[in-house]
Design a protein around this motif. Sequence first.
Motif, PDB file in Angstrom:
ATOM      1  N   GLY A 151       0.817  -1.203   0.000  1.00 49.36           N
ATOM      2  CA  GLY A 151       0.000   0.000   0.000  1.00 49.36           C
ATOM      3  C   GLY A 151       0.854   1.258   0.000  1.00 49.36           C
ATOM      4  O   GLY A 151       2.077   1.202  -0.057  1.00 49.36           O
ATOM      5  N   ALA A 152       0.192   2.399   0.079  1.00 54.06           N
ATOM      6  CA  ALA A 152       0.854   3.702   0.006  1.00 54.06           C
ATOM      7  C   ALA A 152       0.970   4.303   1.402  1.00 54.06           C
ATOM      8  O   ALA A 152      -0.034   4.440   2.105  1.00 54.06           O
ATOM      9  CB  ALA A 152       0.072   4.630  -0.916  1.00 54.06           C
ATOM     10  N   PHE A 153       2.194   4.670   1.771  1.00 54.99           N
ATOM     11  CA  PHE A 153       2.470   5.250   3.081  1.00 54.99           C
ATOM     12  C   PHE A 153       2.971   6.679   2.916  1.00 54.99           C
ATOM     13  O   PHE A 153       3.697   6.977   1.962  1.00 54.99           O
ATOM     14  CB  PHE A 153       3.511   4.414   3.835  1.00 54.99           C
ATOM     15  N   VAL A 154       2.601   7.533   3.857  1.00 52.77           N
ATOM     16  CA  VAL A 154       2.999   8.938   3.827  1.00 52.77           C
ATOM     17  C   VAL A 154       3.524   9.324   5.201  1.00 52.77           C
ATOM     18  O   VAL A 154       2.947   8.954   6.224  1.00 52.77           O
ATOM     19  CB  VAL A 154       1.815   9.851   3.441  1.00 52.77           C
ATOM     20  N   VAL A 155       4.629  10.069   5.185  1.00 54.50           N
ATOM     21  CA  VAL A 155       5.206  10.634   6.403  1.00 54.50           C
ATOM     22  C   VAL A 155       5.303  12.140   6.200  1.00 54.50           C
ATOM     23  O   VAL A 155       5.786  12.593   5.161  1.00 54.50           O
ATOM     24  CB  VAL A 155       6.616  10.064   6.675  1.00 54.50           C
ATOM     25  N   GLU A 156       4.830  12.890   7.156  1.00 55.97           N
ATOM     26  CA  GLU A 156       4.977  14.342   7.138  1.00 55.97           C
ATOM     27  C   GLU A 156       5.493  14.756   8.499  1.00 55.97           C
ATOM     28  O   GLU A 156       5.141  14.158   9.508  1.00 55.97           O
ATOM     29  CB  GLU A 156       3.638  15.037   6.889  1.00 55.97           C
TER      30      GLU A 156
END
Length: 197
Positions: A151-156
């Motif tokens: 899946g798609a992971f995002v870190v901010e």
Amino acid sequence: MKNEYFDISDLEAEMSKSRRFLDAFDVEMLFKVDSLKNLTGRLPEQGEIFFIETMKSFTAFTFIVHVLKAVGYINHVYIATYSTNERIINALLRYKEKGQLGTIHLHISETLKFRMPEVYERLIRLRDDGTIELTFAWTHKKVTCMDTPAGAFVVEGSGNYGENALQEQYIFLKSAKVYEFRSGKIPKGESQGKPDA
């Protein structure tokens, strides 16, 4: 009474041009960590968002390593950052050479040319030889988007791809919609996986 600093109609017009995004998260988890090992090796599930505050210094790059250990391969990584260094560039290239990273897109502050000319020149060479995708902007964004077979992971967060302070804050989530919003790409996601060698 007229405001001497700005006209409210100008501000409203500017806001109407802004991109808007809304997503709901079912589970919010809060962590204060010395390292990502404190997350017990797990990644956020769909609908979860981790709010992380660091107690010891680690860079945003640490999340790429964390995802690679859990998933084994990243199809595409999009990194928007103000700053990076040779150590991080070399590490990204090693993971690419090992076959654990597909494409790499660095979106970096155009001020890098003046602040770190050697790093800037190296990135230009890597772009020109097709090793990485590279874009510049007047930016202070700190976002990492990872399209993986899981899946798609995002870190901010506040951390750069260089040296960081002891205390930084991050959010870490799994969402194809947020990935697309932040990276501008549609993730291959779970249906694709690692390409045949």
